[in-house]
Design a protein around this motif. Structure first.
Motif, PDB file in Angstrom:
ATOM      1  N   UNK A 218       0.831  -1.050  -0.011  1.00 27.90           N
ATOM      2  CA  UNK A 218      -0.012  -0.032  -0.094  1.00 27.90           C
ATOM      3  C   UNK A 218       0.898   1.246   0.033  1.00 27.90           C
ATOM      4  N   UNK A 219       0.271   2.244  -0.643  1.00 24.96           N
ATOM      5  CA  UNK A 219       0.996   3.463  -0.749  1.00 24.96           C
ATOM      6  C   UNK A 219      -0.035   4.611  -0.256  1.00 24.96           C
ATOM      7  N   UNK A 220      -0.203   4.783   1.011  1.00 25.66           N
ATOM      8  CA  UNK A 220      -1.081   5.487   1.398  1.00 25.66           C
ATOM      9  C   UNK A 220      -1.053   7.115   1.455  1.00 25.66           C
ATOM     10  N   UNK A 221      -2.036   8.103   1.034  1.00 24.00           N
ATOM     11  CA  UNK A 221      -2.038   9.426   1.113  1.00 24.00           C
ATOM     12  C   UNK A 221      -3.280   9.942   1.632  1.00 24.00           C
ATOM     13  N   UNK A 222      -3.000  11.127   2.351  1.00 22.76           N
ATOM     14  CA  UNK A 222      -4.157  12.073   2.812  1.00 22.76           C
ATOM     15  C   UNK A 222      -5.122  11.259   3.798  1.00 22.76           C
ATOM     16  N   UNK A 223      -4.455  10.425   4.718  1.00 20.70           N
ATOM     17  CA  UNK A 223      -5.064   9.814   5.481  1.00 20.70           C
ATOM     18  C   UNK A 223      -5.446  10.184   6.969  1.00 20.70           C
ATOM     19  N   UNK A 224      -5.801   9.320   7.803  1.00 21.11           N
ATOM     20  CA  UNK A 224      -6.304   9.822   9.185  1.00 21.11           C
ATOM     21  C   UNK A 224      -5.194   8.745  10.160  1.00 21.11           C
ATOM     22  N   UNK A 237      -8.109   4.847   6.418  1.00 21.66           N
ATOM     23  CA  UNK A 237      -8.902   5.902   5.521  1.00 21.66           C
ATOM     24  C   UNK A 237      -7.894   6.373   4.494  1.00 21.66           C
ATOM     25  N   UNK A 238      -8.203   7.515   3.937  1.00 22.14           N
ATOM     26  CA  UNK A 238      -7.275   8.153   2.705  1.00 22.14           C
ATOM     27  C   UNK A 238      -7.377   7.503   1.738  1.00 22.14           C
ATOM     28  N   UNK A 239      -6.422   7.435   0.661  1.00 24.02           N
ATOM     29  CA  UNK A 239      -6.509   6.731  -0.575  1.00 24.02           C
ATOM     30  C   UNK A 239      -5.370   6.019  -0.714  1.00 24.02           C
ATOM     31  N   UNK A 240      -5.306   4.795  -1.458  1.00 24.05           N
ATOM     32  CA  UNK A 240      -4.147   4.030  -2.133  1.00 24.05           C
ATOM     33  C   UNK A 240      -3.946   4.956  -3.625  1.00 24.05           C
ATOM     34  N   UNK A 241      -2.697   5.586  -3.378  1.00 25.29           N
ATOM     35  CA  UNK A 241      -2.062   6.306  -4.623  1.00 25.29           C
ATOM     36  C   UNK A 241      -2.949   7.340  -5.180  1.00 25.29           C
ATOM     37  N   UNK A 242      -3.995   7.900  -4.466  1.00 21.33           N
ATOM     38  CA  UNK A 242      -4.964   8.809  -4.626  1.00 21.33           C
ATOM     39  C   UNK A 242      -5.959   8.271  -5.968  1.00 21.33           C
ATOM     40  N   UNK A 447      13.888   7.770   2.014  1.00 25.77           N
ATOM     41  CA  UNK A 447      13.913   8.761   0.976  1.00 25.77           C
ATOM     42  C   UNK A 447      13.252  10.366   1.656  1.00 25.77           C
ATOM     43  N   UNK A 448      14.217  11.237   1.520  1.00 24.24           N
ATOM     44  CA  UNK A 448      13.655  12.495   1.741  1.00 24.24           C
ATOM     45  C   UNK A 448      12.180  13.119   1.067  1.00 24.24           C
ATOM     46  N   UNK A 449      12.415  12.560  -0.002  1.00 23.28           N
ATOM     47  CA  UNK A 449      10.938  12.715  -0.797  1.00 23.28           C
ATOM     48  C   UNK A 449       9.839  12.242  -0.589  1.00 23.28           C
ATOM     49  N   UNK A 450       9.595  12.357   0.773  1.00 28.32           N
ATOM     50  CA  UNK A 450       8.546  11.429   1.267  1.00 28.32           C
ATOM     51  C   UNK A 450       7.394  12.362   1.983  1.00 28.32           C
ATOM     52  N   UNK A 451       6.273  11.692   2.197  1.00 26.46           N
ATOM     53  CA  UNK A 451       4.909  12.460   2.886  1.00 26.46           C
ATOM     54  C   UNK A 451       4.813  11.629   4.286  1.00 26.46           C
ATOM     55  N   UNK A 452       4.510  12.524   5.233  1.00 23.36           N
ATOM     56  CA  UNK A 452       4.151  11.740   6.434  1.00 23.36           C
ATOM     57  C   UNK A 452       2.655  11.209   6.450  1.00 23.36           C
ATOM     58  N   UNK A 453       2.764   9.795   6.932  1.00 21.06           N
ATOM     59  CA  UNK A 453       1.724   9.005   7.085  1.00 21.06           C
ATOM     60  C   UNK A 453       1.027   9.004   8.548  1.00 21.06           C
ATOM     61  N   UNK A 454       1.938   8.814   9.292  1.00 27.43           N
ATOM     62  CA  UNK A 454       1.349   8.817  10.569  1.00 27.43           C
ATOM     63  C   UNK A 454       2.434   9.149  11.844  1.00 27.43           C
TER      64      UNK A 454
END
Length: 488
Positions: A218-224, A237-242, A447-454
Motif C-alpha cells: 500500500x502507498x497511502x496518502x491523505x489519511x487519518x 482511511x485516505x486513499x491508495x495512490x490517490x 527517501x527525503x522525498x516522502x510524505x508523512x503518514x502517521x
C-alpha cells in the motif's frame, strides 16, 4: 637592550680600529632576540657585525637544553654575503622546556659564537570550540595555542580527523562518529601533554529502528491516524495512490508489534481533519469536480467510533487540535472562506471563533501544550500560539528547518515538542516548550522525498511512518519507525 649593546660594541671597535696604524678589520656575531616561541618551535634573530664586506661560509644558531651546549641542535643557514641580520627557525622541540641559544658564524676556519640567551617553549592551551552541538561528519573549530605538528584530537575516546592547523592556534577538525555517550569532552593531545574543553561537546541525537511494515503493498496518502491509549495506534482511511479510497483502519499493537484490522462505520474519505479523539469532514469521492464533501463527525473512544451531530461546515484539508478536551478546527469551507470553530465536548455544540490572523490548513502542523494550542505555518515557519481564554494569537518563534511543501509533524513528549518531516524533507527539530529554543535531531532514514503518514507517542518513543511522494515511481513498503529522541 641587546641591540644597544651590540651597537655600542661596534662603535667602540670601529673607534679602536681607526686609532691603529694598521686596519685589522672587525667582524663578530650577536644573538639578538627570540622572535617567536611556541610549544615545539622557536624563531631566533641574530646579526653579523663587520666593518668590511665579508663572505660568511656558514652562519646560524646552536640550541641546547644545557648552557654548556653538550648536545646542541644546529640551525645552519649556509653562506651569507656581508654583514646584517638573519633569522633561524627550528621545530620539533619539546613542550614547556628551557633552552639556551647562541648565534654562530664560520668565516672559513674557526667558528665564532655570539652571546648566549635563554628561552622556553610553551605549553598548549585550549580556549574554546565551535559549534558546541553537531553531528558526525560536520566540521568544528578549536581555538587555543601551541598546537604543534602532529597534534591529535579526540571526542571522548573517538579520534577526529584534523583537517587544518593554522598558526598552531586554530584546529579545523571533522567530528567523528559517537561511541556510547552523546556528551563528551574534546581532548587535544600534543607530545605528552593533554588539554581539554571545559564544557562537553553534544552530539546531535535521534535513533531510528524499523519495528514493522504496514500490511500489504500500500502507498497511502491523505489519511487519518489517532491513538486512544499509548499501546494501540490506528492508521487508515485516505486513499491508495490517490486512486482508490481506503476503508477502515489498521491497528498496531505496540506490545506485540502486530497489526490487526479495525473497521470504520462511517464513509470512506480523504483529507479529513482529525485528532486523537475526533474525525470529520473531508471528501468522499476522488477526482470529483466539484468536491463531494462529507459532513459527518465522529468521536473515537476505547477503540470504537461514535457518531456525533453533523458538522456545521464543509471542509477539505482542515486542521484540528485539542485543548483540555475541546476540539478546535481551522480551514476553509466549500466557498473558500476561512473558518475557525470550537466544539465543546460537554454540550456537544459548535461555536464560531474570531478568525485566525493567517489561513491555516492541513498543510500546516499543530499541537497543544498546557492550556494553549500551537500551529506552525507551513509557508514561512512561524510558530503561532492560541490562547482560548481570550481568543488571542501570538507569534512565538520560527521553525528553523526546511518546510518542504508543508504537512509536517508536531508531537509533544513531556516538555518537548518534536516538529518536522514536512513533505519532501527529512529534518526533525526538538522544541523546548519552556524556553522555546530549538535543537536539531538526526534526520530520518529513507527517501527525503516522502510524505508523512502517521506519528504517535508511546513511552519514551515516537512512532513514525512515511511514504514516498506520489511522484516517486516504484514499489515501496511503508516502514514503521521507532524514534528515540535521545538515541545516538
Amino acid at each position: 637592550m641587546l641591540k644597544f649593546r651590540s651597537l655600542g660594541i661596534l662603535l667602540m671597535l670601529f673607534w679602536f680600529a681607526s686609532c691603529t696604524e694598521e686596519d685589522l678589520g672587525v667582524t663578530f656575531v650577536t644573538t639578538e632576540e627570540v622572535l617567536f616561541a611556541s610549544g615545539d618551535q622557536v624563531r631566533l634573530l641574530g646579526r653579523v657585525i663587520s666593518d668590511q664586506d665579508i663572505q660568511v661560509q656558514d652562519h646560524g644558531f646552536y640550541l641546547a637544553e644545557d648552557e654548556a651546549f653538550s648536545n646542541p641542535q644546529i640551525i645552519s643557514l649556509g653562506e651569507k654575503s656581508g654583514p646584517g641580520r638573519f633569522i633561524g627557525e627550528i621545530s620539533g622541540l619539546r613542550l614547556g622546556t628551557n633552552y639556551f641559544a647562541k648565534a654562530f658564524l664560520n668565516l672559513g676556519g674557526e667558528v665564532e659564537f655570539g652571546n648566549v640567551i635563554s628561552l622556553s617553549t610553551l605549553e598548549p592551551a585550549f580556549k574554546s570550540f565551535s559549534p558546541s552541538f553537531g553531528a558526525p561528519g560536520e566540521e568544528l573549530i578549536i581555538e587555543g595555542r601551541n598546537f604543534g605538528e602532529g597534534t591529535r584530537v579526540f571526542f571522548g575516546d573517538q579520534e577526529a580527523e584534523v583537517l587544518e592547523n593554522t598558526l598552531q592556534s586554530r584546529l579545523l577538525v571533522r567530528v567523528p562518529p559517537p561511541a556510547d555517550n552523546p556528551s563528551v569532552p574534546i581532548r587535544v593531545l600534543f607530545q605528552d601533554r593533554e588539554v581539554s574543553s571545559a564544557e562537553p561537546f553534544e552530539y546531535q541525537r535521534g535513533g531510528y529502528e524499523i519495528v514493522a511494515r504496514y500490511p500489504g503493498e500500500v502507498r497511502m496518502y491523505d489519511n487519518v491516524f489517532f491513538q486512544n491509549d499509548p499501546n494501540n495506534l490506528y492508521i487508515g482511511l485516505g486513499s491508495e495512490r490517490r486512486q482508490v479510497l481506503i476503508s477502515g483502519f489498521q491497528k498496531f499493537d505496540v506490545i506485540s508489534n502486530t497489526w490487526s484490522a479495525a473497521s470504520f462505520p462511517g464513509t470512506n474519505r480523504s483529507f479529513a481533519f482529525f485528532t486523537d479523539h475526533y474525525l470529520g469532514g473531508g471528501v468522499s469521492q476522488l477526482g470529483s469536480n466539484p468536491f463531494v464533501y462529507d459532513g459527518s463527525f465522529w468521536a473515537m473512544e476505547n477503540g470504537g467510533f461514535k457518531r456525533l451531530p453533523d458538522l456545521p461546515f464543509l471542509s477539505r484539508n482542515a486542521i484540528a487540535f485539542e485543548i483540555n478536551g475541546d476540539l478546535y478546527v481551522l480551514g476553509r469551507n466549500a466557498q473558500i472562506v476561512d473558518f475557525f470553530f470550537k466544539f465543546d465536548k460537554t454540550s456537544n455544540t459548535w461555536e464560531i471563533l474570531p478568525p485566525a490572523p493567517v489561513s491555516f490548513s492541513r498543510s500546516d502542523a499543530a499541537f497543544s501544550y498546557g492550556d494553549k494550542g500551537y500551529l506552525i505555518n507551513g509557508g514561512d515557519g512561524t510558530l503561532w500560539s492560541f490562547d482560548p481564554s481570550n481568543n488571542e494569537w501570538s507569534t512565538i518563534s520560527t521553525y528553523p528547518g526546511a518546510l518542504g511543501i508543508g504537512r509536517g509533524m508536531a508531537r509533544v513528549m513531556g516538555e518537548k515538542a518534536f516538529i518536522g518531516l514536512f513533505e519532501r524533507t527529512d529534518e526533525i527539530w526538538e522544541l523546548d516548550l519552556n524556553s522555546f529554543t530549538w535543537r536539531k535531531k538526526n534526520p530520518m532514514p529513507g527517501l527525503p522525498q516522502s510524505v508523512l503518514v502517521a506519528h504517535f507517542v508511546s513511552g519514551p518513543y515516537l512512532y513514525i511512518m512515511r511514504v514516498p511522494d506520489i511522484n516517486v515511481p516504484g514499489a515501496f513498503s511503508m516502514d514503521f519507525y521507532r524514534f528515540d529522541p535521545e538515541g545516538i
